[in-house]
Design an enzyme around this catalytic site. Sequence first.
Site, short mmCIF file in Angstrom:
data_model
loop_
_atom_site.label_atom_id
_atom_site.label_comp_id
_atom_site.label_asym_id
_atom_site.label_seq_id
_atom_site.Cartn_x
_atom_site.Cartn_y
_atom_site.Cartn_z
N LEU A 24 0.84 -1.04 0.12
CA LEU A 24 -0.15 0.03 -0.08
C LEU A 24 0.88 1.36 0.01
O LEU A 24 1.67 1.47 1.13
CB LEU A 24 -0.92 -0.10 1.30
CG LEU A 24 -2.16 -0.89 1.13
CD1 LEU A 24 -3.13 -0.56 2.63
CD2 LEU A 24 -3.20 -0.26 0.02
N ASP A 25 1.04 1.76 -1.31
CA ASP A 25 1.84 3.04 -1.26
C ASP A 25 1.53 4.33 -0.12
O ASP A 25 0.32 4.29 0.53
CB ASP A 25 1.78 3.49 -2.65
CG ASP A 25 0.55 4.12 -3.23
OD1 ASP A 25 -0.07 4.68 -2.49
OD2 ASP A 25 0.33 3.98 -4.44
N LYS A 26 2.30 5.16 0.03
CA LYS A 26 2.31 6.25 0.96
C LYS A 26 0.59 7.00 0.92
O LYS A 26 0.29 7.29 1.75
CB LYS A 26 3.51 7.16 0.72
CG LYS A 26 3.38 8.47 1.68
CD LYS A 26 4.22 9.44 1.40
CE LYS A 26 4.19 10.44 2.26
NZ LYS A 26 5.33 11.67 2.06
N SER A 64 -1.95 5.81 -0.15
CA SER A 64 -3.13 4.75 -0.13
C SER A 64 -3.25 4.54 1.45
O SER A 64 -2.46 4.81 2.04
CB SER A 64 -2.83 3.29 -0.97
OG SER A 64 -2.66 3.74 -2.32
#
Length: 246
Positions: free
Chosen positions: A116-118, A120
């Site tokens: 989960l990217d920053k 998200s």
Amino acid sequence: MTGRRPGVVPKVPRHGVARVISKLGWGSRTQAAQWVREGRVRVNGRVIHNAEFPVRQGLDRIDIDSEEPVPAARVVLMLNKPRGLVATVKDEKGRATVYSCFADAALPWLAPIGRLDKASEGLLLFSNDPAWAARITDPGTGPPKTYHVQVDRLPDAALLAALERGAVSNGEHLKARSARCLRSGDKNAWLEIVLDEGRNRQIRRLLEAFDVSVLRLVRVAIGPLALGTLAKGQWRMLTQKEMDSL
């Protein structure tokens, strides 16, 4: 007649000792490499200082601080990841990480399962069992992942069908298992997008291929495991039943 010849020992693959320690769930590979450099690790009674020293898991004895590591009991927890945190133990840019949510919790070593990217948010799993985690993230064996995505336009049936057919981004064919509109406003809408796999920034890149920008992205479920009412920044352990369901 088949079978091994008498006295022939089957070949066992060799892996670096730091990797083997990590697979046993005693710590990350980085932590294990540090223990090796500090002279805390013995292989078959001999102190080693090379994290890549080859060992045969299950045959060679590994001791850390004079104790033989054994596979730790599996621990899996779910976090409602807030936006703005990176999913890594230590960020080279000094950004806040998801581990700030576990401050003072006295948890064992745990690694994030999947991405989960920053920017998200939502459901993020952690475990101390790398082999089990690999099965969860594998497109062939792992459960589908469900996301609610706010986009900057009103989708039509053609766009939703195109997301399921997919598009090529940087040489990768990206597609949604399913895509549907949850609700629409005057200028934007919320989509439900289900993925069979989790490539880097997959949903954002897929939507960008159709000139659609993401305003917000929340993972709401992994297989049958739903985020539910877990508050943002909060976490809880999974039950054995929930682990089995995945």
